[in-house]
Write a protein that holds these residues in place. Sequence first.
Motif, short mmCIF file in Angstrom:
data_model
loop_
_atom_site.label_atom_id
_atom_site.label_comp_id
_atom_site.label_asym_id
_atom_site.label_seq_id
_atom_site.Cartn_x
_atom_site.Cartn_y
_atom_site.Cartn_z
N LEU A 1 -123.99 -16.52 -9.12
CA LEU A 1 -122.97 -16.78 -10.13
C LEU A 1 -123.66 -16.75 -11.48
N LEU A 2 -123.12 -15.94 -12.39
CA LEU A 2 -123.58 -15.94 -13.77
C LEU A 2 -122.58 -16.74 -14.59
N THR A 3 -123.09 -17.48 -15.56
CA THR A 3 -122.25 -18.28 -16.44
C THR A 3 -122.66 -18.01 -17.89
N VAL B 1 -115.19 -17.51 -17.92
CA VAL B 1 -115.07 -16.79 -16.66
C VAL B 1 -116.47 -16.52 -16.13
N GLY B 2 -116.72 -16.95 -14.90
CA GLY B 2 -118.01 -16.68 -14.27
C GLY B 2 -118.04 -15.28 -13.69
N ALA B 3 -119.24 -14.82 -13.38
CA ALA B 3 -119.42 -13.50 -12.78
C ALA B 3 -120.11 -13.65 -11.44
N LEU B 4 -119.38 -13.37 -10.38
CA LEU B 4 -119.92 -13.37 -9.02
C LEU B 4 -120.60 -12.04 -8.79
N ALA C 1 -119.06 -23.72 -7.21
CA ALA C 1 -120.06 -23.88 -8.27
C ALA C 1 -119.45 -23.53 -9.63
N ALA C 2 -118.59 -22.53 -9.67
CA ALA C 2 -117.91 -22.16 -10.92
C ALA C 2 -117.00 -23.29 -11.39
N ARG C 3 -116.20 -23.85 -10.47
CA ARG C 3 -115.32 -24.97 -10.82
C ARG C 3 -116.14 -26.15 -11.36
N ALA C 4 -117.25 -26.44 -10.70
CA ALA C 4 -118.09 -27.57 -11.10
C ALA C 4 -118.64 -27.37 -12.51
N ARG C 5 -118.71 -26.13 -12.96
CA ARG C 5 -119.21 -25.83 -14.30
C ARG C 5 -118.08 -25.64 -15.31
N ASP D 1 -114.96 -13.37 -12.10
CA ASP D 1 -114.89 -11.91 -12.06
C ASP D 1 -115.97 -11.40 -11.12
N LEU D 2 -115.77 -10.19 -10.63
CA LEU D 2 -116.80 -9.52 -9.85
C LEU D 2 -116.61 -8.03 -9.92
#
Length: 156
Positions: free
Chosen positions: A64-66, A80-83, A108-112, A118-119
């Motif tokens: 996951l990129l943030t 928006v995170g990047a899977l 992990a995205a929700r926690a952040r 997105d992917l």
Amino acid sequence: MSVGVSCRVAVGADDVEACFRVRKEVFVVEQRVPEDVEYDAYDAGAVHVLAVRDDGLPLGAGRLLTGPAAAAKNGGDAEVGALGRLAVSKDARGLGIGAALVRTIEDAARARGLVAVDLHAQTHALGFYERLGYEVYGPEFQDAGIAHRAMRKTLG
């Protein structure tokens, strides 16, 4: 998911190295993606996830990129995170490991505090991601010589 397999956010260098081993097996060896394309500057700041068998054998990985790294991948939206780099060892496919890795990344995205993920899906995997609630947008494009489509899921 198969009994005897668990997914977690990677903790420490050993877990991250296990993620890299799975990625090498799937992307570099199996799909012939050049190593200098598979491993990139984003790996250092990524949240890596790992699927392991109870005996410690790594079976799957993803990241996951943030923040700015994710925004660079998704058109500029820092919420928006990047899977990416989702990989499951050939012998472990069809056991639900990929879906479990995606759920771990979404958690992990929700926690952040991210609102969506997105992917860039290889076109053969579109149905897999659609079953997990992702929607295709934009035209097909090539990445490492493989056809891809952009997809997004709003997190609830």
